[in-house]
Design an enzyme around this catalytic site. Structure first.
Site, PDB file in Angstrom:
ATOM      1  N   SER A  19       0.847  -1.191   0.000  1.00  0.00           N
ATOM      2  CA  SER A  19       0.000   0.000   0.000  1.00  0.00           C
ATOM      3  C   SER A  19       0.878   1.236   0.000  1.00  0.00           C
ATOM      4  O   SER A  19       2.021   1.195   0.477  1.00  0.00           O
ATOM      5  CB  SER A  19      -0.886   0.003   1.250  1.00  0.00           C
ATOM      6  OG  SER A  19      -1.516   1.258   1.440  1.00  0.00           O
ATOM      7  N   TYR A  36      -1.902   0.495  10.114  1.00  0.00           N
ATOM      8  CA  TYR A  36      -1.956  -0.269   8.868  1.00  0.00           C
ATOM      9  C   TYR A  36      -0.690  -0.042   8.046  1.00  0.00           C
ATOM     10  O   TYR A  36      -0.083  -0.990   7.526  1.00  0.00           O
ATOM     11  CB  TYR A  36      -3.187   0.155   8.071  1.00  0.00           C
ATOM     12  CG  TYR A  36      -3.320  -0.503   6.717  1.00  0.00           C
ATOM     13  CD1 TYR A  36      -3.867  -1.775   6.595  1.00  0.00           C
ATOM     14  CD2 TYR A  36      -2.917   0.162   5.561  1.00  0.00           C
ATOM     15  CE1 TYR A  36      -4.008  -2.372   5.351  1.00  0.00           C
ATOM     16  CE2 TYR A  36      -3.049  -0.432   4.321  1.00  0.00           C
ATOM     17  CZ  TYR A  36      -3.589  -1.692   4.219  1.00  0.00           C
ATOM     18  OH  TYR A  36      -3.714  -2.279   2.971  1.00  0.00           O
TER      19      TYR A  36
END
Length: 220
Positions: A130, A143
Site C-alpha cells: 500500500s 496499517y
C-alpha cells in the site's frame, strides 16, 4: 498446469485476480475467512478453496499441504485494524499486535510453508502492499506500519531466494469494502474497481521483471 495460491480471494482484488488468472488458464487454490463468499467464488471459477485465517498456523499448514508444487503465491489477505482509523497516540496496542499477525506474520508463515514448492518450480511471490507503507497519512499509522514491514520482508526475501521472483505491489486505491471501512462509502465509491488492477498484475507475473516494489503506474 500453472498453479496459484491466492489469499483474501473471496472479494476485492483477490477475487479480481483469481478471475483473471482462471481466464488465463491457471489452476487456483483460493482462501479467505468468509467461507460462503469464498466457496461461491471457487465454484464459479472451477477452483479449489480452503476457508480459514492466514494468522492461524494450522490453516497455513493445510494450504501448504494442498500445493506440493506452486508457481505463484499472492499474499493479498489483509486487515485494516480499528475503524474509524485511530491516531497513533490512541492506537490500541492489542489491535496493533493482531494486525501485525494478519498482515506480516501470516504472510511470512505462508511463504515459509510454501517455499519448497515455489523453489521446485522457480515460482513467484506477489505481496500486496500500500502507499500507506511509504507515505505519512494521518490515521493510517498502524496499517501503514504493517505494510512497511511486509515491504521489508519482501525486500530481504528477494535477496535470500534468488530462484524465486518476489514483488511487492502497491495497487493504489480501489473500490473495496476495506477502503469503505476506512474512508466511507461515498469516497470509496469514486475509486477504480479492483478489476482494473488485475491485468497489470498478470503482466507483472508474465513479464517476470527483477524483484522490487511496483505501483499500479509502473505496470501500465
Amino acid at each position: 498446469m500453472r498453479q496459484a495460491l491466492i489469499t483474501g480471494a473471496s472479494r476485492g482484488l483477490g477475487l479480481a485476480l483469481a478471475k483473471a488468472l482462471a481466464a488465463d488458464g491457471w489452476s487456483l487454490l483460493l482462501t479467505a475467512r468468509g467461507e460462503e463468499d469464498l466457496m461461491s467464488a471457487a465454484f464459479d471459477l472451477g477452483a479449489r478453496a480452503i476457508p480459514g485465517d492466514v494468522a492461524d498456523p494450522a490453516h497455513v499448514a493445510r494450504l501448504a499441504e494442498a500445493v506440493p508444487e506452486l508457481d505463484l503465491l499472492v499474499n493479498n489477505a489483509s486487515g485494516l485494524g480499528p475503524a474509524p482509523l485511530p491516531r497513533l497516540a490512541d492506537y490500541p496496542l492489542d489491535s496493533l499486535r493482531a494486525l501485525f499477525e494478519t498482515n506480516v506474520v501470516g504472510p511470512l508463515a505462508l511463504i515459509q510453508a510454501t517455499l519448497p514448492a515455489l523453489r521446485k518450480r522457480q515460482g513467484a511471490i506477489v505481496n500486496i502492499s500500500s502507499d500507506a507503507a511509504v507515505e505519512a497519512y494521518e490515521g493510517w499509522g498502524g496499517y501503514g506500519a504493517t505494510k512497511a514491514a511486509l515491504d521489508q520482508v519482501s525486500n530481504v526475501l528477494a535477496a535470500e531466494e534468488p530462484d524465486v521472483a518476489v514483488w511487492w505491489v502497491d495497487p493504489g486505491e480501489m473500490r473495496t469494502r476495506m477502503l469503505a471501512d476506512a474512508v466511507g462509502e461515498e469516497e470509496a465509491g469514486t475509486a477504480p474497481p479492483p478489476e482494473s488492477v488485475a491485468p497489470a498484475l498478470l503482466r507483472l507475473v508474465a513479464g517476470r521483471p527483477a524483484p522490487g516494489r511496483f505501483t499500479r503506474g509502473d505496470l501500465r
